[in-house]
Structures are given as C-alpha cells and as structure tokens.
Design a protein around this motif. Sequence first.
Motif, PDB file in Angstrom:
ATOM      1  N   PRO A 151      24.032 -28.052 -24.541  1.00 60.60           N
ATOM      2  CA  PRO A 151      25.302 -27.355 -24.774  1.00 60.60           C
ATOM      3  C   PRO A 151      25.813 -26.588 -23.558  1.00 60.60           C
ATOM      4  O   PRO A 151      27.026 -26.528 -23.340  1.00 60.60           O
ATOM      5  N   ALA A 152      24.916 -26.020 -22.758  1.00 62.65           N
ATOM      6  CA  ALA A 152      25.371 -25.222 -21.615  1.00 62.65           C
ATOM      7  C   ALA A 152      26.160 -26.073 -20.623  1.00 62.65           C
ATOM      8  O   ALA A 152      27.191 -25.631 -20.080  1.00 62.65           O
ATOM      9  N   ASP A 153      25.702 -27.314 -20.377  1.00 65.13           N
ATOM     10  CA  ASP A 153      26.424 -28.203 -19.461  1.00 65.13           C
ATOM     11  C   ASP A 153      27.795 -28.565 -20.015  1.00 65.13           C
ATOM     12  O   ASP A 153      28.796 -28.561 -19.288  1.00 65.13           O
ATOM     13  N   LEU A 154      27.850 -28.896 -21.313  1.00 65.17           N
ATOM     14  CA  LEU A 154      29.122 -29.302 -21.898  1.00 65.17           C
ATOM     15  C   LEU A 154      30.083 -28.127 -22.004  1.00 65.17           C
ATOM     16  O   LEU A 154      31.291 -28.274 -21.766  1.00 65.17           O
ATOM     17  N   GLU A 155      29.568 -26.959 -22.365  1.00 66.49           N
ATOM     18  CA  GLU A 155      30.431 -25.783 -22.456  1.00 66.49           C
ATOM     19  C   GLU A 155      31.005 -25.413 -21.099  1.00 66.49           C
ATOM     20  O   GLU A 155      32.151 -24.961 -20.986  1.00 66.49           O
ATOM     21  N   TRP A 156      30.226 -25.605 -20.051  1.00 68.52           N
ATOM     22  CA  TRP A 156      30.726 -25.343 -18.706  1.00 68.52           C
ATOM     23  C   TRP A 156      31.803 -26.353 -18.322  1.00 68.52           C
ATOM     24  O   TRP A 156      32.902 -25.987 -17.922  1.00 68.52           O
ATOM     25  N   PHE A 157      31.494 -27.644 -18.466  1.00 67.89           N
ATOM     26  CA  PHE A 157      32.400 -28.693 -18.007  1.00 67.89           C
ATOM     27  C   PHE A 157      33.715 -28.672 -18.775  1.00 67.89           C
ATOM     28  O   PHE A 157      34.796 -28.768 -18.190  1.00 67.89           O
ATOM     29  N   PHE A 158      33.648 -28.535 -20.103  1.00 74.20           N
ATOM     30  CA  PHE A 158      34.848 -28.612 -20.922  1.00 74.20           C
ATOM     31  C   PHE A 158      35.500 -27.259 -21.181  1.00 74.20           C
ATOM     32  O   PHE A 158      36.591 -27.206 -21.749  1.00 74.20           O
ATOM     33  N   PHE A 172      44.529 -30.749 -19.343  1.00 70.78           N
ATOM     34  CA  PHE A 172      43.409 -31.444 -19.969  1.00 70.78           C
ATOM     35  C   PHE A 172      43.337 -31.083 -21.448  1.00 70.78           C
ATOM     36  O   PHE A 172      43.231 -31.959 -22.319  1.00 70.78           O
ATOM     37  N   ASP A 173      43.431 -29.801 -21.752  1.00 67.71           N
ATOM     38  CA  ASP A 173      43.338 -29.317 -23.120  1.00 67.71           C
ATOM     39  C   ASP A 173      44.468 -29.880 -23.978  1.00 67.71           C
ATOM     40  O   ASP A 173      44.246 -30.271 -25.135  1.00 67.71           O
ATOM     41  N   ARG A 174      45.673 -29.948 -23.426  1.00 65.05           N
ATOM     42  CA  ARG A 174      46.816 -30.451 -24.198  1.00 65.05           C
ATOM     43  C   ARG A 174      46.691 -31.943 -24.509  1.00 65.05           C
ATOM     44  O   ARG A 174      47.303 -32.436 -25.464  1.00 65.05           O
ATOM     45  N   ALA A 175      45.921 -32.669 -23.697  1.00 68.94           N
ATOM     46  CA  ALA A 175      45.786 -34.115 -23.909  1.00 68.94           C
ATOM     47  C   ALA A 175      44.902 -34.447 -25.105  1.00 68.94           C
ATOM     48  O   ALA A 175      44.859 -35.598 -25.542  1.00 68.94           O
ATOM     49  N   ALA A 176      44.183 -33.455 -25.626  1.00 70.73           N
ATOM     50  CA  ALA A 176      43.309 -33.662 -26.784  1.00 70.73           C
ATOM     51  C   ALA A 176      43.981 -33.070 -28.010  1.00 70.73           C
ATOM     52  O   ALA A 176      43.999 -31.852 -28.184  1.00 70.73           O
ATOM     53  N   PRO A 177      44.582 -33.898 -28.857  1.00 71.65           N
ATOM     54  CA  PRO A 177      45.326 -33.373 -30.005  1.00 71.65           C
ATOM     55  C   PRO A 177      44.395 -32.783 -31.060  1.00 71.65           C
ATOM     56  O   PRO A 177      43.184 -32.965 -31.019  1.00 71.65           O
ATOM     57  N   ARG A 180      43.673 -26.401 -32.353  1.00 70.65           N
ATOM     58  CA  ARG A 180      43.182 -25.735 -31.142  1.00 70.65           C
ATOM     59  C   ARG A 180      42.037 -24.763 -31.444  1.00 70.65           C
ATOM     60  O   ARG A 180      41.424 -24.227 -30.530  1.00 70.65           O
ATOM     61  N   GLN A 181      41.758 -24.541 -32.720  1.00 73.63           N
ATOM     62  CA  GLN A 181      40.589 -23.732 -33.057  1.00 73.63           C
ATOM     63  C   GLN A 181      39.298 -24.519 -32.820  1.00 73.63           C
ATOM     64  O   GLN A 181      38.224 -23.931 -32.724  1.00 73.63           O
ATOM     65  N   ARG A 182      39.419 -25.833 -32.741  1.00 73.77           N
ATOM     66  CA  ARG A 182      38.258 -26.672 -32.437  1.00 73.77           C
ATOM     67  C   ARG A 182      38.080 -26.754 -30.921  1.00 73.77           C
ATOM     68  O   ARG A 182      39.053 -26.724 -30.162  1.00 73.77           O
ATOM     69  N   ALA A 183      36.861 -26.897 -30.482  1.00 76.94           N
ATOM     70  CA  ALA A 183      36.579 -26.972 -29.044  1.00 76.94           C
ATOM     71  C   ALA A 183      37.242 -28.200 -28.434  1.00 76.94           C
ATOM     72  O   ALA A 183      37.416 -29.232 -29.095  1.00 76.94           O
ATOM     73  N   LEU A 184      37.617 -28.078 -27.158  1.00 80.40           N
ATOM     74  CA  LEU A 184      38.235 -29.189 -26.441  1.00 80.40           C
ATOM     75  C   LEU A 184      37.364 -30.442 -26.521  1.00 80.40           C
ATOM     76  O   LEU A 184      37.869 -31.543 -26.757  1.00 80.40           O
ATOM     77  N   ALA A 185      36.063 -30.296 -26.312  1.00 83.43           N
ATOM     78  CA  ALA A 185      35.190 -31.465 -26.305  1.00 83.43           C
ATOM     79  C   ALA A 185      35.270 -32.232 -27.625  1.00 83.43           C
ATOM     80  O   ALA A 185      35.366 -33.462 -27.634  1.00 83.43           O
ATOM     81  N   PHE A 189      36.680 -36.046 -27.772  1.00 85.77           N
ATOM     82  CA  PHE A 189      35.862 -37.171 -28.216  1.00 85.77           C
ATOM     83  C   PHE A 189      36.556 -37.927 -29.347  1.00 85.77           C
ATOM     84  O   PHE A 189      36.553 -39.162 -29.381  1.00 85.77           O
ATOM     85  N   ASP A 190      37.169 -37.180 -30.281  1.00 87.78           N
ATOM     86  CA  ASP A 190      37.888 -37.828 -31.372  1.00 87.78           C
ATOM     87  C   ASP A 190      39.046 -38.671 -30.837  1.00 87.78           C
ATOM     88  O   ASP A 190      39.290 -39.786 -31.317  1.00 87.78           O
ATOM     89  N   ALA A 191      39.759 -38.137 -29.846  1.00 94.23           N
ATOM     90  CA  ALA A 191      40.907 -38.859 -29.294  1.00 94.23           C
ATOM     91  C   ALA A 191      40.470 -40.149 -28.607  1.00 94.23           C
ATOM     92  O   ALA A 191      41.097 -41.201 -28.773  1.00 94.23           O
TER      93      ALA A 191
END
Length: 327
Positions: A151-158, A172-177, A180-185, A189-191
């Motif tokens: 999780p630390a790597d993913l939380e840092w990167f995303f 980057f954040d806007r490209a993931a529909p 917004r209460q859900r994490a970008l990652a 991934f869903d997109a």
Amino acid sequence: MQATDTSLDPTPSPPYPAIEPWQRGWLPVGGGHSIYFEQCGNPHGLPLVVLHGGPGSGCSPRMRQLFDPARFRIVLFDQRGCGRSTPRGECAHNTTDDLVADIERLRRHLGVERWLVTGGSWGAALAIAYAAAHREACLGAILRGIFLTGPADLEWFFGGAGGLFTQTWQEFDRAAPGDRQRALAERLFDAVVGPDVMVAAEAVRRWMQWEATLDGGSPAPPPEFPDVDTQTALLAKYRVQAHYLRHACFLGETRLLELAATLGSLPVTILHGAKDLVCRAENARRLHRAVPGSRLRIVPDAGHNPFAASMQQALVDAAAHFLEPSE
C-alpha cells in the motif's frame, strides 16, 4: 511499476551494440497462455534472465544491450498477457505464482542449469519471488528500482506524489471517473478494465503522463496514440497492470520482504536511483536490510529509468561482478 524513456539523467546509447536473438519462440505455460521468449548473446556465456517491469509491459530490444553479449547468454521473455505473449492483455490464470512457475518452466525448457536473475521495478519484486522459490536455480540477483508492491508504494504513486506536480496530478485524477470519495487508484483501475474504450484510453493516457512526469522530474505532456493498434496494445498493458496492482501484485510488502529474507547466501545486488520519484529510495534501503549480505548502491542523478547513463553503468558494473572468478 514501469520506467519510461524520460529521465533526470540524459539517456545515452546503451552500453553494448544492438544485437538480434539467435532463438525466438513461444512456450505454452497453461491456462491458455503462451509466453514469448528470446535468447541473445553468447550461447556459451553465463546465463542471465531479464524480468521486465510493469506489471504488464514486456521486454524490448534495448534490454538486450544492457549486458555484455560476448560474456552472457541473455534470456528475455514477455510475462503472461504482456508484449508478444498470447493472449495479450489476458488476466485470467495470471498471478505472481503463475509467473514464478513460468520462469522455472522456461529455465528447464532452455536447458539452463543455473542463471543470474535480473529485474527492475516490478521485475525486481518478481525476481525476489522467483529466487525465494527456486534458490538452487539462481546464481544471484541484480535488483533495480525497488518496488515493494504494498500500500505504501501505491499510496505514494497515486496520491502522495501528487503534491510534487499538482496540476498534472489533478488532470490524472479527473481522468478516472466515479465518486471522488474513492481513491484515485480504485477509480483508475475500474476505468482501465471497464467496457468504455474512450474512458479507458483517456485514463491510460493520463496514467502514462503521470509516470513520465515522475520519472522525468518535471511535468510531461500526455502521449498521443498514433493508431488503433497502439491504443489496443496500451490498453492491454494497463489492463494487466491494473489487475496486478489491485491485488498488491499477489505479494504485498510484508510478504515480499519475508521472501527476501530467505535468500540467505545468494549474492544480491540492489541498485536504486537517488532521484527516483516512482519508487522511493527508502524501498531499496529496506530491502537491503532484509536481505543478509546484499550489496546496495544508490545511483546519483538517476531516476527510475534503467537507460539513464549512470544507471546503465551501474548495471554494467553489477553484472561484471558476477563474472569475476570466486576466491
């Protein structure tokens, strides 16, 4: 995580000339998958297998040029669902355990008794998993750009790294529909795996832009997809990457470091760019502490890109160390 072709350190020509494989093929590995492999360099040289990053990427001709073709028998292959392996982008029957089994199956298929295992980023994590499972098949390991899969790597990167380049991260954040209460990652991934190709393609474009920004150390423009084939290949690549990252690469940081600690007397060299913003240098220090007797080199002026000048030289030096006669 995957390195891009940008870097904080200028990217020169690789240290060795371009070469063509003397063998190419596909090896059926079960679950409907066949992996592409190639052998280059000296057929009688020290066997060396290269594990590519991503997850989801694939090997490239430039990877052949990082190791001395006169002294190494260089084996490259595309992991399940990646590159020229078939079916491209397939996530079923595609886990780290499957990949570890594939590497061992390939070693036996090629008649290699023992080989030096090399890998960068995700490839380094996979190298640890393989070496821990098949210690007797390994001469040693060269691990670059350490990605611990937790999780630390993913939380840092995303997330955390977004404070370094706020505008690019917001794009980057806007490209993931989605909510917004859900994490970008999670949204990303869903997109990428969702049915809407246009949404998936835009998410991948911004993902690639973010990678290039962190690897280059400055905001990068979003890439263009010149044709449908390119877009299809990139969607397949990031579909596999999303599959692995969503599952902590079927490892996770705690498990990966536990596996690393079992390597015992296996010679292990760890290389990490001092200016790597994709995977932070503390990862390499933690791995070094976990692996008894390992050698750590923090490479100045290098980021995550293996083709940066100083990282290329570090790889050359590390590989040469394994060619030295034992005392």
